[in-house]
Scaffold this active site. Structure first.
Site, PDB file in Angstrom:
ATOM      1  N   ILE A  87       0.831  -1.201   0.000  1.00 31.99           N
ATOM      2  CA  ILE A  87       0.000   0.000   0.000  1.00 31.99           C
ATOM      3  C   ILE A  87       0.867   1.255   0.000  1.00 31.99           C
ATOM      4  O   ILE A  87       0.575   2.236  -0.689  1.00 31.99           O
ATOM      5  CB  ILE A  87      -0.951  -0.015   1.212  1.00 31.99           C
ATOM      6  CG1 ILE A  87      -1.853  -1.258   1.171  1.00 31.99           C
ATOM      7  CG2 ILE A  87      -1.810   1.243   1.254  1.00 31.99           C
ATOM      8  CD1 ILE A  87      -2.648  -1.500   2.442  1.00 31.99           C
ATOM      9  N   ASP A  88       1.936   1.245   0.781  1.00 25.95           N
ATOM     10  CA  ASP A  88       2.827   2.397   0.867  1.00 25.95           C
ATOM     11  C   ASP A  88       3.490   2.659  -0.485  1.00 25.95           C
ATOM     12  O   ASP A  88       3.511   3.792  -0.984  1.00 25.95           O
ATOM     13  CB  ASP A  88       3.884   2.125   1.942  1.00 25.95           C
ATOM     14  CG  ASP A  88       4.500   3.400   2.494  1.00 25.95           C
ATOM     15  OD1 ASP A  88       3.994   4.492   2.201  1.00 25.95           O
ATOM     16  OD2 ASP A  88       5.486   3.295   3.248  1.00 25.95           O
ATOM     17  N   ASP A  89       4.054   1.616  -1.085  1.00 17.43           N
ATOM     18  CA  ASP A  89       4.646   1.752  -2.418  1.00 17.43           C
ATOM     19  C   ASP A  89       3.644   2.313  -3.409  1.00 17.43           C
ATOM     20  O   ASP A  89       3.962   3.192  -4.213  1.00 17.43           O
ATOM     21  CB  ASP A  89       5.115   0.390  -2.930  1.00 17.43           C
ATOM     22  CG  ASP A  89       6.451  -0.020  -2.375  1.00 17.43           C
ATOM     23  OD1 ASP A  89       7.386  -0.183  -3.164  1.00 17.43           O
ATOM     24  OD2 ASP A  89       6.569  -0.167  -1.145  1.00 17.43           O
TER      25      ASP A  89
END
Length: 698
Positions: A385-387
């Site tokens: 999700i962060d990427d």
């Protein structure tokens, strides 16, 4: 008047230096881009990676003498003066890491009476020897008869038969723990054994001798852990029952799950732990039957290895997507044109790597279509999700030609839809899963290392809010508002935010303040000013910022440490977002980066500023740090932690900070001699979020 002119001249001189530094950095990234379009830097961790590679290859019967020589050389090169090996740069020695390195070196033929192993043995014995190592180290040793299997926890494969609503089903564990637990259920149940030469035995690492050692698991203190410990002991009785009607089916399910989750590059989950344990489980379950998966899996280590004539290291993971999107973001925000061939190439590469396949995340987000990005080249089951949020920001700033432009906008749309579907009930976002926060699963005896859960975190949530703001969504958009409220709740009393995936409170603040600015927050709000004051109070005398990994276990080290390029950049990003680009603190920080830049446009940074696992098990810091002698206490050796040095952090984060600083001072400088313009630090007016072409509006 004279002092004002002096100030303007100094600012102009600084701006010119920043411009040159940005140009040098652009040249560095232009020269280091792969022909396919990506950037990829080393992900350095600790030498258990190399030690476990030697142990794994011995277990699988795949010893390569030349590769072993190089790996052993690398391990020896990381040994510290006291004979130990540590978890991060300048860390105190860790007994578990040191035992694994010691045993691996003996397997590789290094004699116990060598100076290196003599010093290592003295350190290990001084820390209590093998009995004081973590569970995972004991499991490795048990595979070779150097620890008793009775001193390891139970993990029955029947776990595979539990439905997703059951309290202890595999989907209650984090993605990385889940992919480790499945093969480990076979290993801990069937207890395989591999012969080693007598010269590799490590009886000398038992302070009281093996015969006098108590191999039983220690009884935990808290009631839930004691209950699970009792259940673990009952499993020992179940092990002896002659009829176990579900075991065969459970074992078959576990093996099938392992085979289905192997990636195209041979890895599992894109990370080392599930990878090595899956290979061990398949080798034990049927070397000939699973030969293709074993060959593919073991050969895949070559893509994770960094090798020269004398040494070879094995990365725990690789980060090409993360490195590429952050490099592209830094380049675009520092003046590289959106139609530059370098950006065109990296944008297309990022678009080609969007994941449109199903994955484990759908267990908790059933109606959400895929659209995220992974951390690695190949990890379709576990998009990050962060990427994904940072990829979307990077793509949103780019422009492509022809039909590729339509594809770019569609990739952004799909990515935003996926991220929105992954928002947890608290309003925050985790790294891989939704609502992965059942704290009790982290108390099983198996779990004394790393993080068993993947709950929402402030840093990931902040990156997603910044993504929404960059796309033009306002604070009225329901997911943005829920994330905003979550991030407000997560602020520490003294001002910063906890950094789950970067060290630590500087990383958290460096993510949060740009997020608030992006969604149009009034940056004069008291909570923002409190964060600014905290950052300014923790600036080092040299103008930089630094925070050591020990801040995860010692509250007195919050925001304290030797200055680094990446952490200085995070602090600057926060200050610039808060309107402090014209402050003395910001000027000093920028000057620190300028002074440290290397002739090739890069920066040097030996310190670990990335985080894999703080070692809290539940993925969040405890309300009060445990004291020595209390359960879950960690010293600065961080035996349950896993820290990372991303070798490109030192380059794209400073470039991003320099780029935003250059833009901020350009926007704030006086436009004429007749009227004084407000400095950046004085301008805390609420900013309107801007709409980017092709983005859906909130």
């Amino acid at each position: 008047m004279g002092s004002m002119l002096d100030g303007l001249n100094k600012l102009a001189e600084l701006a010119e230096k920043v411009k040159r530094a940005i140009s040098h950095s652009h040249r560095y990234f232009r020269d280091s881009q792969h022909p396919d379009g990506y950037w990829w830097g080393e992900l350095e961790s600790n030498p258990t990676m190399e030690a476990e590679y030697l142990m794994l290859s011995h277990f699988l019967g795949r010893k390569n003498p030349e590769r072993w020589r190089k790996v052993a050389n690398y391990i020896l090169g990381k040994q510290q003066n006291d004979g130990s090996w540590g978890q991060y740069y300048e860390a105190p020695g860790d007994v578990s890491t040191s035992v694994e390195c010691y045993f691996a070196l003996k397997l590789a033929g290094h004699p116990a009476d060598s100076p290196e192993l003599t010093r290592a043995r003295e350190f290990i014995i001084s820390r209590g020897g093998v009995p004081k190592t973590r569970v995972f180290t004991k499991i490795w040793l048990a595979l070779f008869g150097q620890w008793e299997w009775s001193g390891t926890p139970n993990l029955p494969p029947e776990l595979m038969l539990l439905p997703s609503w059951a309290p202890f089903n595999i989907y209650e564990f984090s993605s990385w723990a889940r992919a480790t637990i499945v093969p480990m259920s076979i290993i801990l149940t069937e207890r395989p054994y591999c012969e080693i030469p007598d010269s590799a035995r490590i009886d000398e690492l038992y302070p009281n001798g093996r015969e006098a050692t108590d191999f039983s698991l220690s009884v935990p203190d808290d009631w839930i852990s004691r209950g699970l410990f009792t259940l673990d002991r009952l499993m020992n009785l179940y092990r002896k029952v002659p009829m176990q009607p579900l075991r065969g089916l459970a074992r078959q399910r576990a093996i099938q799950w392992i085979l289905e989750h192997q990636e195209a590059d041979g890895a599992w989950g894109g990370i080392q732990p599930p990878w090595v344990y899956s290979l061990i489980a398949l080798h034990h379950a049927g070397e000939e039957e699973f030969a293709d998966a074993l060959d593919k899996g073991f050969d895949g280590f070559d893509s994770f290895a960094i090798e020269d004539e004398d040494t070879c290291s094995v990365q725990a993971c690789i980060s090409p997507v993360w490195d590429t999107c952050l490099a592209q973001l830094a380049l675009l925000e520092s003046g590289v044109a959106d139609n530059d061939p370098m950006v065109q190439l990296s944008s297309r590469w990022l678009m080609d790597n969007q994941i449109l396949a199903e994955g484990d995340w759908q267990v908790r987000a059933k109606d959400t279509p895929p659209g995220g990005w992974a951390f690695e080249f190949h990890n379709e089951k576990y998009p990050d999700i962060d990427d994904s949020s940072e990829v979307i920001i990077a793509l949103a700033l780019a422009r492509l030609e022809g039909g590729d432009e339509t594809d770019r906008q569609e990739a952004i749309r799909r990515g935003v839809e996926w991220i929105e579907g992954m928002q947890s009930r608290s309003g925050g976002w985790a790294a891989f899963d939704k609502d992965n926060d059942r704290w009790y699963v982290a108390r099983i005896p198996f779990s004394d290392f790393g993080e068993t859960l993947d709950p929402p975190s402030a840093d990931v949530t902040a990156h997603i809010l910044e993504m929404y703001g960059r796309l033009g969504y306002s604070m009225d958009h329901p997911p943005v508002q829920r994330g905003y409220q979550y991030l407000l709740r997560e602020q520490e009393e003294d001002g910063p935010w906890f950094g789950r995936w970067g060290v630590n409170y500087i990383y958290g603040a460096g993510a949060a303040l740009p997020a608030f600015e992006a969604i149009g927050e009034d940056m004069g709000q008291p909570y923002v000013r409190r964060a600014v004051e905290w950052l300014m109070a923790h600036q080092n005398d040299d103008g930089g910022w630094g925070e050591c990994c020990g801040s995860y276990v010692d509250e007195s080290l919050r925001g304290v440490g030797t200055s680094t390029a990446s952490q200085t950049a995070w602090a600057l990003l926060a200050l610039i977002a808060a309107g402090e680009a014209g402050s003395e603190a910001c000027y000093k920080g920028i000057s620190y980066l300028l002074d440290l830049q290397q002739p090739d446009g890069s920066w040097d940074e030996p310190y670990f500023t990335g985080t894999g696992f703080p070692g809290y098990r539940v993925g969040q810091p405890p309300k009060g740090m445990p004291k020595p002698g209390e359960a879950d206490y960690q010293g600065l050796d961080m035996p349950a932690g896993f820290m990372i040095n991303y070798h490109l952090y030192r380059n794209y984060w400073p470039l991003l900070a320099l780029g935003r600083f250059a833009r901020a001072i350009e926007q704030a400088r006086p436009r004429g001699s007749g009227e004084r313009q407000p400095t950046v630090s004085e301008d805390h007016r609420k900013k309107e979020p801007r709409q980017l072409e092709g983005a859906a509006s909130g």
